[in-house]
Design an enzyme around this catalytic site. Structure first.
Site, short mmCIF file in Angstrom:
data_model
loop_
_atom_site.label_atom_id
_atom_site.label_comp_id
_atom_site.label_asym_id
_atom_site.label_seq_id
_atom_site.Cartn_x
_atom_site.Cartn_y
_atom_site.Cartn_z
N GLU A 138 0.98 -1.14 0.10
CA GLU A 138 -0.05 0.00 -0.02
C GLU A 138 0.80 1.28 0.01
O GLU A 138 1.96 1.16 0.71
CB GLU A 138 -0.74 -0.17 1.24
CG GLU A 138 -1.74 1.19 1.45
CD GLU A 138 -2.37 1.33 2.85
OE1 GLU A 138 -1.79 0.61 3.83
OE2 GLU A 138 -3.37 1.72 3.09
N LYS A 186 -9.36 2.00 -2.16
CA LYS A 186 -9.46 1.31 -0.89
C LYS A 186 -10.82 1.70 -0.52
O LYS A 186 -11.04 2.96 -0.32
CB LYS A 186 -8.47 1.86 0.03
CG LYS A 186 -8.60 1.28 1.53
CD LYS A 186 -7.27 1.77 2.38
CE LYS A 186 -7.25 1.23 3.66
NZ LYS A 186 -5.75 1.59 4.38
N CYS A 224 -4.94 -3.04 2.80
CA CYS A 224 -4.68 -3.15 4.32
C CYS A 224 -5.84 -3.14 5.13
O CYS A 224 -6.11 -4.30 5.37
CB CYS A 224 -4.11 -1.59 4.64
SG CYS A 224 -3.16 -1.63 6.40
N1 CDV Z 1 -3.15 1.59 6.48
C1 CDV Z 1 -4.01 0.75 7.31
O1 CDV Z 1 -5.19 0.52 6.97
N2 CDV Z 1 -3.81 0.57 8.55
C2 CDV Z 1 -4.64 0.19 9.32
C3 CDV Z 1 -4.43 0.32 10.81
C4 CDV Z 1 -4.71 1.91 11.19
C5 CDV Z 1 -5.34 -0.43 11.82
C6 CDV Z 1 -4.72 -1.64 9.43
O2 CDV Z 1 -5.65 -2.24 9.35
O3 CDV Z 1 -3.67 -2.35 9.43
#
Ligand code: CDV
Length: 333
Positions: free
Chosen positions: A71, A148, A193
């Protein structure tokens, strides 16, 4: 049985069973999960591209067909920085993809006939901001674009947190859904993510028959609102989410970290590849630039899709109304 070259140039093997006399083509995609170590705020895009090229060359030497980067691969994880003037953050966004700075990555991938996926901050022509990723096939064609959907964090500076996570300030939720693309003999999807923590993410793609999910992440190793939740617990939730998503949808999952300490803020590693039975089949140690290479047989997803997770036979959508009909919890009286 004996192996014959299938002529696709993709490393596929055709097993010829002598007694049956027909070809069963194993659909092997050799994947390189290309973890990036920390990117400091002061590091230039051009320098990051050099690092990504070095990983691509290494992946090529390892026989990879597809390389997956994390990401927001081109910059530091900038949502940790609060910019009072929102437009100051535009320095971290790409107004076009490809653009002259990233073009060498596209050129090298095409020369090496390697497919690739990476995340970046997208600024559209009408001034919209997304946390995005792309999938480019082995012929250099842009086949997939994802924005996202599950944005974590907050909009305004939060003095209660140990560090800021301002994704809700800098990005809009994605507006493209969770598409799956037919490419390179398989069915590919992407998510980014925090999306991995939501079963809906994987099920949306599972319902399109996805065989491999490509997923980049930047995960701080400490919860900004709960200091006791450190690296071990974060890694547990990471594995749990990937393994459940893979198993419950009978798909490969390729998860790639940006890791290490960026300007004093630590991001966990945990780059790994999970098979369609939910097993972690390869995991990268360390928090520096590195590639994890694994041959993935897309047909390994068939058994699960045709048996316990044969959605057509077993799903009961008449009982799933709340999944799309309501957002928050409504407790019974
Ligand atoms: N970049 C992200 O989406 N990070 C989130 C953190 C903030 C919990 C994740 O789900 O890993």
């Amino acid at each position: 049985m004996h192996a014959v070259a299938c002529g696709s140039g993709r490393g596929c093997v055709c097993w010829v069973p002598g007694d049956i006399g027909r070809l069963n083509v194993a659909r092997i995609i050799t994947v390189a999960a290309a973890q990036l170590g920390p990117i400091q705020r002061a590091e230039s895009r051009a320098s990051v591209i050099e690092r990504m090229l070095a990983l691509m060359d290494k992946a090529h030497r390892g026989g990879a067909d597809l390389i997956v980067y994390p990401e927001l691969a081109l910059t530091t994880f900038f949502p940790r920085w609060h910019c009072e003037d929102r437009t100051v953050a535009d320095q971290w966004f790409e107004a076009a993809m490809p653009n002259p700075t990233v073009q060498p990555l596209f050129d090298r991938a095409r020369t090496l006939k390697m497919a690739m996926s990476f995340g970046y901050a997208e600024l559209t022509g009408v001034g919209r901001h997304f946390n995005s990723s792309v999938l480019v096939d082995d012929a250099g064609r842009m086949v997939g674009h994802y924005r996202k959907i599950h944005l974590p964090g907050h909009v305004e500076f939060d003095p209660e947190r140990t560090h800021q996570h301002l994704e809700k300030r800098y990005f809009e939720p994605g507006d493209l859904g969770f598409p799956v693309w037919r490419s390179m003999g398989g069915l590919f999807g992407m998510c980014i993510c925090n999306d991995r923590r939501w079963p809906e993410t994987f099920r949306e793609m599972g319902l399109q028959g996805v065989e491999m999910v490509l997923l980049g992440f930047n995960t701080p190793s400490v919860n900004s609102q709960k200091a006791a939740e450190g690296l071990e617990e974060r890694m547990f939730h990471h594995r749990l989410s990937l393994q459940a998503g893979a198993y419950q949808n009978a798909t490969w999952v390729v998860a790639v970290a940006k890791a290490g300490t960026e300007d004093g803020h630590h991001l966990m590693g945990g780059t790994m590849i999970v098979d369609p039975d939910g097993h972690i089949v390869a995991e990268l140690q360390g928090e520096e630039d590195g590639v994890l290479i694994h041959p993935c047989d897309l047909d390994a997803s068939r058994f699960g899709k045709e048996t316990i997770f044969d959605f057509k036979r077993h799903r009961r959508i008449e009982h799933y109304g709340r999944i799309t009909g309501q957002v928050g919890v409504i407790e019974p009286d």
